[in-house]
Motif scaffolding. Structure first.
Motif, PDB file in Angstrom:
ATOM      1  N   TYR A 178       0.857  -1.187   0.000  1.00 37.87           N
ATOM      2  CA  TYR A 178       0.000   0.000   0.000  1.00 37.87           C
ATOM      3  C   TYR A 178       0.889   1.233   0.000  1.00 37.87           C
ATOM      4  N   THR A 195      -2.548   4.168  -3.604  1.00 38.53           N
ATOM      5  CA  THR A 195      -2.732   3.041  -4.508  1.00 38.53           C
ATOM      6  C   THR A 195      -2.048   1.802  -3.939  1.00 38.53           C
ATOM      7  N   THR A 196      -2.266   0.682  -4.592  1.00 36.67           N
ATOM      8  CA  THR A 196      -1.687  -0.579  -4.143  1.00 36.67           C
ATOM      9  C   THR A 196      -1.025  -1.293  -5.310  1.00 36.67           C
ATOM     10  N   TYR A 243      -0.591  -3.170 -10.516  1.00 35.84           N
ATOM     11  CA  TYR A 243      -1.035  -2.026  -9.737  1.00 35.84           C
ATOM     12  C   TYR A 243      -2.554  -1.988  -9.675  1.00 35.84           C
ATOM     13  N   ASN A 244      -3.065  -1.270  -8.675  1.00 33.84           N
ATOM     14  CA  ASN A 244      -4.488  -0.985  -8.637  1.00 33.84           C
ATOM     15  C   ASN A 244      -4.869  -0.247  -9.919  1.00 33.84           C
ATOM     16  N   SER A 245      -6.071  -0.508 -10.421  1.00 34.01           N
ATOM     17  CA  SER A 245      -6.475   0.077 -11.713  1.00 34.01           C
ATOM     18  C   SER A 245      -6.553   1.600 -11.674  1.00 34.01           C
ATOM     19  N   ASP A 248      -1.314  -0.839 -16.210  1.00 34.52           N
ATOM     20  CA  ASP A 248      -1.380  -1.043 -14.770  1.00 34.52           C
ATOM     21  C   ASP A 248      -0.546  -2.254 -14.334  1.00 34.52           C
TER      22      ASP A 248
END
Length: 250
Positions: free
Chosen positions: A164, A196-197, A224-226, A237
């Motif tokens: 995170y 983001t994550t 990655y998170n969208s 991503d």
């Protein structure tokens, strides 16, 4: 001289080595060379292939693992441990790497120094890192697991890590300030990136040629998170890293 992007590729490639280094004997000092292939999430930024050096050390309590130097309160070989350290965090976005003329007008992102606290229980790990260089002013928190599997002479280590990133850290890598947008005459819009994550999955492998010489092969996929796709400088991503290296342990 190693360029900023090459340094970033090296750091990203060294991260999967950490589970193997954590299991090394006390007093291990290793040097080597790696061939690395890495893709990028940023627009009009080509994949890169380089051959780069690395150095690693595992002592009784001190360690050097890629971009991280630290101290574990229990001996490094302990199955449970807690420690502190300093890490070099590479600012992945470099405007000069892009072929887009407007992206090239954006500000450079500086690398940062992170203060780190980490813990492990068996094959599970956790880490908290805070910027102390007043660069991105953010932090990240990460949990992960890696499990070694012996297949004849091959040592395989599949691992997964979930990270995170705070809004400050994410915005530094993905955001666009109003002054930057003005430099492009509005071709790139201002954007404030939220937290983001990312999930990193790695298959790492080691094959001993001699007692001191080892071949290392690995493949890493990062998702990655969208919400990263909302950034005007990002086109994917996900990214991939492949590595082939030779390691000599003293």
């Amino acid at each position: 001289m190693i360029s900023r992007r090459n340094m970033g590729i090296l750091i990203a490639a060294l991260l999967p080595l950490s589970p193997a280094m954590a299991m090394a004997d006390s007093g291990d000092f290793s040097v080597g060379a790696m061939g690395i292939y890495a893709t990028s999430i940023y627009k009009d930024t080509d994949s890169d292939t380089k051959v780069l050096p690395f150095v690693a050390y595992t002592g009784e309590h001190f360690y050097l693992k890629g971009p991280e130097l630290g101290y574990n309160f229990l001996p490094n070989h302990s199955k449970r441990n807690i420690g502190v350290g300093l890490g070099y965090h590479f600012a992945e976005f470099d405007p000069d790497d892009s072929d887009d003329k407007n992206i090239q007008k954006l500000d450079d992102r500086d690398d940062s120094v992170m203060a780190i606290m980490h813990a492990k229980i068996g094959f599970f790990s956790a880490k908290l890192a805070q910027d102390i260089s007043d660069t991105n002013r953010g932090y990240y928190a990460e949990v992960g697991a890696g499990y070694p599997i012996q297949v004849q002479k091959w040592r395989l280590i599949p691992s997964i890590h979930y990270r995170y990133m705070s809004s400050e850290m994410s915005d530094y890598q993905l955001g666009i300030s109003s002054s930057e947008a003005a430099k492009t005459s509005g071709a790139i819009s201002a954007y404030n990136a939220p937290s983001t994550t990312m999930t990193r999955v790695t298959l790492n492998s080691f094959y001993p040629i001699t007692q001191s010489l080892t071949v290392n092969l690995s493949a890493t996929y990062v998702k990655y998170n969208s919400n990263v796709l909302d950034s005007p400088i990002v086109e994917k991503d996900h990214k991939s890293i492949a590595r082939a290296g030779i390691i000599y342990k003293f």
